[in-house]
Enzyme design. Structure first.
Site, PDB file in Angstrom:
ATOM      1  N   ASP A  48      -5.172  -9.995 -15.483  1.00 39.03           N
ATOM      2  CA  ASP A  48      -6.787 -11.505 -15.743  1.00 39.03           C
ATOM      3  C   ASP A  48      -7.618 -10.381 -16.259  1.00 39.03           C
ATOM      4  O   ASP A  48      -7.637  -9.343 -16.410  1.00 39.03           O
ATOM      5  CB  ASP A  48      -7.392 -10.374 -14.195  1.00 39.03           C
ATOM      6  CG  ASP A  48      -7.725 -12.064 -13.577  1.00 39.03           C
ATOM      7  OD1 ASP A  48      -7.891 -13.000 -13.767  1.00 39.03           O
ATOM      8  OD2 ASP A  48      -5.825 -12.155 -12.815  1.00 39.03           O
ATOM      9  N   GLU A  66      -7.724 -20.471 -16.364  1.00 38.05           N
ATOM     10  CA  GLU A  66      -8.427 -20.826 -14.930  1.00 38.05           C
ATOM     11  C   GLU A  66      -9.702 -22.319 -15.177  1.00 38.05           C
ATOM     12  O   GLU A  66     -10.868 -21.317 -15.688  1.00 38.05           O
ATOM     13  CB  GLU A  66      -8.892 -19.607 -13.890  1.00 38.05           C
ATOM     14  CG  GLU A  66      -9.375 -20.210 -12.621  1.00 38.05           C
ATOM     15  CD  GLU A  66     -10.229 -19.577 -12.192  1.00 38.05           C
ATOM     16  OE1 GLU A  66     -10.633 -19.619 -10.175  1.00 38.05           O
ATOM     17  OE2 GLU A  66     -11.541 -19.011 -12.415  1.00 38.05           O
ATOM     18  N   ASN A  75       0.417   4.452  -0.869  1.00 33.43           N
ATOM     19  CA  ASN A  75      -0.563   5.458  -0.275  1.00 33.43           C
ATOM     20  C   ASN A  75      -1.317   5.881   1.247  1.00 33.43           C
ATOM     21  O   ASN A  75      -1.951   6.672   1.536  1.00 33.43           O
ATOM     22  CB  ASN A  75      -1.074   6.668  -1.230  1.00 33.43           C
ATOM     23  CG  ASN A  75      -2.506   5.299  -0.994  1.00 33.43           C
ATOM     24  OD1 ASN A  75      -3.027   4.879  -0.479  1.00 33.43           O
ATOM     25  ND2 ASN A  75      -3.763   5.565  -2.700  1.00 33.43           N
ATOM     26  N   HIS A 116      -5.322 -17.479  -4.600  1.00 33.62           N
ATOM     27  CA  HIS A 116      -5.848 -16.043  -3.485  1.00 33.62           C
ATOM     28  C   HIS A 116      -7.918 -17.139  -3.620  1.00 33.62           C
ATOM     29  O   HIS A 116      -8.235 -16.442  -3.439  1.00 33.62           O
ATOM     30  CB  HIS A 116      -6.010 -14.625  -4.893  1.00 33.62           C
ATOM     31  CG  HIS A 116      -6.767 -14.961  -5.750  1.00 33.62           C
ATOM     32  ND1 HIS A 116      -6.713 -16.103  -7.026  1.00 33.62           N
ATOM     33  CD2 HIS A 116      -8.554 -14.323  -6.022  1.00 33.62           C
ATOM     34  CE1 HIS A 116      -7.784 -14.938  -7.928  1.00 33.62           C
ATOM     35  NE2 HIS A 116      -8.605 -14.610  -7.180  1.00 33.62           N
ATOM     36  N   ASP A 117      -7.393 -17.653  -4.228  1.00 34.48           N
ATOM     37  CA  ASP A 117      -9.269 -18.049  -3.557  1.00 34.48           C
ATOM     38  C   ASP A 117      -8.615 -19.958  -2.823  1.00 34.48           C
ATOM     39  O   ASP A 117     -10.025 -20.121  -2.678  1.00 34.48           O
ATOM     40  CB  ASP A 117      -9.601 -18.930  -5.057  1.00 34.48           C
ATOM     41  CG  ASP A 117      -9.512 -17.892  -5.767  1.00 34.48           C
ATOM     42  OD1 ASP A 117     -10.537 -16.929  -5.594  1.00 34.48           O
ATOM     43  OD2 ASP A 117      -9.865 -17.635  -7.422  1.00 34.48           O
ATOM     44  N   ASP A 140       0.725  -1.096   0.341  1.00 34.04           N
ATOM     45  CA  ASP A 140       0.086   0.348   0.241  1.00 34.04           C
ATOM     46  C   ASP A 140       0.701   1.076   0.056  1.00 34.04           C
ATOM     47  O   ASP A 140       1.409   1.643   1.389  1.00 34.04           O
ATOM     48  CB  ASP A 140      -0.961   0.015   1.388  1.00 34.04           C
ATOM     49  CG  ASP A 140      -1.515   1.351   1.614  1.00 34.04           C
ATOM     50  OD1 ASP A 140      -1.876   1.966   1.023  1.00 34.04           O
ATOM     51  OD2 ASP A 140      -1.989   1.542   2.986  1.00 34.04           O
ATOM     52  N   ASP A 199      -2.374  -0.975  -3.977  1.00 33.51           N
ATOM     53  CA  ASP A 199      -2.005  -0.630  -5.292  1.00 33.51           C
ATOM     54  C   ASP A 199      -0.450  -0.350  -6.372  1.00 33.51           C
ATOM     55  O   ASP A 199       0.179  -1.021  -5.915  1.00 33.51           O
ATOM     56  CB  ASP A 199      -2.110   1.566  -4.628  1.00 33.51           C
ATOM     57  CG  ASP A 199      -1.348   1.893  -3.875  1.00 33.51           C
ATOM     58  OD1 ASP A 199      -0.206   1.163  -3.880  1.00 33.51           O
ATOM     59  OD2 ASP A 199      -1.474   2.736  -2.911  1.00 33.51           O
ATOM     60  N   ASP A 222      -9.823 -15.847 -16.073  1.00 31.71           N
ATOM     61  CA  ASP A 222     -10.719 -15.819 -14.841  1.00 31.71           C
ATOM     62  C   ASP A 222     -11.806 -16.879 -15.187  1.00 31.71           C
ATOM     63  O   ASP A 222     -12.367 -16.518 -16.454  1.00 31.71           O
ATOM     64  CB  ASP A 222     -11.553 -14.883 -14.442  1.00 31.71           C
ATOM     65  CG  ASP A 222     -12.020 -14.873 -12.594  1.00 31.71           C
ATOM     66  OD1 ASP A 222     -11.117 -15.526 -12.019  1.00 31.71           O
ATOM     67  OD2 ASP A 222     -13.259 -14.943 -12.751  1.00 31.71           O
ATOM     68  N   ASP A 276      -4.156   4.045   2.674  1.00 31.17           N
ATOM     69  CA  ASP A 276      -5.384   4.387   2.879  1.00 31.17           C
ATOM     70  C   ASP A 276      -5.358   2.773   2.884  1.00 31.17           C
ATOM     71  O   ASP A 276      -6.837   2.397   3.137  1.00 31.17           O
ATOM     72  CB  ASP A 276      -6.428   4.300   1.510  1.00 31.17           C
ATOM     73  CG  ASP A 276      -5.719   3.087   0.252  1.00 31.17           C
ATOM     74  OD1 ASP A 276      -4.840   2.834   0.187  1.00 31.17           O
ATOM     75  OD2 ASP A 276      -6.114   4.063  -1.268  1.00 31.17           O
TER      76      ASP A 276
HETATM   77  C1  GLC Z   1     -12.169 -16.615 -10.244  1.00 34.82           C
HETATM   78  C2  GLC Z   1     -11.691 -16.048  -8.864  1.00 34.82           C
HETATM   79  C3  GLC Z   1     -12.295 -15.282  -7.962  1.00 34.82           C
HETATM   80  C4  GLC Z   1     -13.421 -15.573  -8.287  1.00 34.82           C
HETATM   81  C5  GLC Z   1     -14.580 -15.868  -9.394  1.00 34.82           C
HETATM   82  C6  GLC Z   1     -15.510 -14.605  -9.806  1.00 34.82           C
HETATM   83  O1  GLC Z   1     -12.103 -18.047 -10.066  1.00 34.82           O
HETATM   84  O2  GLC Z   1     -10.253 -16.650  -8.995  1.00 34.82           O
HETATM   85  O3  GLC Z   1     -11.842 -14.992  -6.779  1.00 34.82           O
HETATM   86  O4  GLC Z   1     -14.132 -15.314  -7.203  1.00 34.82           O
HETATM   87  O5  GLC Z   1     -13.813 -16.193 -10.362  1.00 34.82           O
HETATM   88  O6  GLC Z   1     -14.727 -13.715 -10.778  1.00 34.82           O
END
Ligand code: GLC
Length: 536
Positions: free
Chosen positions: A99, A277, A24, A338-339, A22, A30, A203, A26
């Protein structure tokens, strides 16, 4: 790296920008924060960055609810910052992929607002999936599908029609049969390619095409299990059985979309790439996304789903490589993102995670590293009040959601918020994270960061690593994997909780995921839960 084409065996580092750095104050990461982090990433030794969404978005699903795919959300910065980041990454020799989210837009996208304000049957509505409901007065959803984040996959609009959203109600699904949709996505691809990005992570690549929208799922109870993003303890075959019934994923029509995208990317110089993905099973279905003329890579989620089990991992590695060789695509090795739960937590501790990382770093093809993985960060058991994931909210808390792996990462142990930024981080960081800070781990020759740096360096300098060369298995004791990569490298992985002794004549240690193993008179005693690279 030993491939001619950069992405075929690259180490690609996923930056989830909200939680990276981060600049700035907040409390949210970013784009300038990512720029500040480039020296760290270059020093780590990765080849490329995959940057999760930073586009305009009301941020109902961590930016995967895009309201303008060709602009930057002010929380992350500006388009100028994006251009600066691309240039700065390139000048450090790092590629950058971004993405693209083709399954849905945000309900704040101007198209959706126009659709809501337009009548039934209008052109504006046909860009999405609007249908009348069932029941006497249309008060029931058009079918029984449920959302990946739980609850019905349909939301009713003020005039009584329903729209489809496989994810949150703020993420209306796009209708890929409408030519406006494909034209707009082509524009988005070109927009970012013109700005200099090296490719796209796609995605929900298995979404998009929906050819049987009014058909009910035969067993909605099983639908819930098929859609779970966490790790059910079931086999690939069982997963495939669950998915086979799902009427809206992995339809034939998605491949037509990607053949068109491939043609667009091929117009550009510099080996621009795509990675899918695609949560599809069995893995042979995933290989269909990377057939010649389609996408380049597909995340190997089948391998990621496995436990720390030598026989299962070996079988999966063999199957993956065979299926991908058939379509001339390189493998990818992914341990978390991240999932998903962080690998340390999922696999049962830091020691196993390090051994698993070294195993994947020695396999043919490319690797993905999720930010903080190199530090050995665990998932965080957050208090419910802190959780923000729509999966948590829509499931009424029965699904804890994915915030646990999105906590802002630690940079400098002694600074407020471990140097992530001066503002209060959007998810709280545990009190115990000083030990994982980059500055602490950089000084420690036994840290996870040091191990990642060494293995990534060897991937660049050792002629047997990276590339797509042959992997030859050697018979090994139960619980141990043993294989060669030529020229001159042998990999031994002990997945047991006990030491194992085996003969390995004429070798020396190159790299070890943990200390304690011995090599004497041609006998290797490899410690529990350890991977060793041996040089012949
Ligand atoms: C993908 C992303 C996930 C998101 C989902 C809907 O699985 O990795 O983070 O919530 O798509 O876009």
């Amino acid at each position: 790296m030993n491939s001619q084409v950069w992405w075929r065996d690259a180490a690609i580092y996923q930056v989830y920008p909200r939680s990276f750095r981060d600049s700035n104050g907040d409390g949210e990461g970013d784009l300038q924060g990512v720029i500040e982090g480039l020296p760290y990433l270059a020093d780590l030794g990765v080849d490329a960055i995959w940057l999760s969404p930073f586009y305009k978005s009301p941020n109902k699903d961590g930016g995967y609810d895009v309201s303008d795919p060709r602009d930057v959300d002010p929380r992350f910065g500006t388009l100028d910052d994006a251009a600066e980041l691309i240039g700065a990454a390139h000048s450090r020799g790092l590629k950058l992929i971004v993405d693209i989210v083709p399954n849905h837009f945000s309900s704040e996208h101007e198209w959706f607002k126009e659709a809501i304000g337009s009548p039934r049957g209008s052109a504006a509505r046909s860009r999405f999936h609007f249908y009348d409901g069932r029941g006497e007065n249309g008060e029931l959803p058009p079918n029984n599908w449920i959302s990946v984040f739980r609850g019905p996959a349909w939301t009713r609009t003020p005039d009584g029609q329903w729209y489809l959203h496989l994810f949150d109600s703020s993420q209306p699904d796009l209708n890929w049969k409408n030519p406006d949709v494909s034209a707009d996505f082509e524009k988005t691809l070109r927009f970012w390619l013109d700005l200099g990005v090296d490719g796209f992570r796609i995605d929900v690549a298995h979404g998009g095409a929906k050819d049987n929208i009014l058909i009910d799922h035969p067993n909605p109870e099983r639908l819930i299990d098929a859609l779970r993003l966490d790790f059910l303890d079931i086999s690939e075959t069982e997963r495939a059985g669950l998915l086979a019934d799902v009427p809206f994923f992995d339809r034939e029509g998605v491949h037509e979309i990607y053949r068109k995208w491939r043609a667009v990317l091929d117009e550009y110089s510099g080996d621009r790439m795509t990675v899918a993905e695609a949560f599809v099973y069995p893995s042979s279905r995933a290989a269909r996304y990377v057939r010649p003329g389609e996408l380049n890579q597909v995340f190997n989620f089948n391998f990621m789903m496995l436990g720390w089990d030598a026989a299962a991992m070996r079988a999966s590695i063999e199957k993956t490589l065979a299926e991908l060789i058939d379509v001339q695509a390189p493998a990818t090795w992914v341990l978390n993102n991240h999932d998903t739960p962080r690998v340390v937590t999922r696999i049962g501790g830091a020691r196993k995670a390090r051994a698993l990382a070294m195993l994947t770093h020695s396999l043919p093809g490319g690797i993905y590293i999720y930010q903080g993985e190199e530090l050995g960060l665990p998932s965080v058991d957050l208090p419910d009040e802190a959780r923000q994931d729509p999966a948590f909210i829509r499931s009424g808390g029965s699904d804890k959601g994915r915030d646990e792996c999105r906590v802002p990462i630690p940079w400098i142990a002694s600074e407020p918020n471990y140097g992530y930024g001066t503002g209060n981080p959007w998810l709280p960081q545990p009190d115990t994270w000083a030990q994982f800070a980059m500055d602490v781990e950089a000084q420690d020759p036994t840290s996870s960061l040091t191990l990642y740096k060494e293995s990534l360096k060897l991937r660049h300098t050792h002629p047997a690593l990276g590339g797509e060369g042959v992997l030859t298995w050697i018979d090994a004791p139960h619980g141990v994997m043993h294989f060669t990569r030529e020229p001159g490298l042998e990999v031994v992985v002990n997945t047991l909780d006990t030491d194992v002794s085996m003969e390995v004549k004429g070798k020396s240690f190159l790299l070890q995921s943990a200390s304690g193993s011995l090599l004497q008179d041609g006998v290797l005693t490899i410690s529990a839960n350890t991977t060793i690279w041996l040089q012949r």
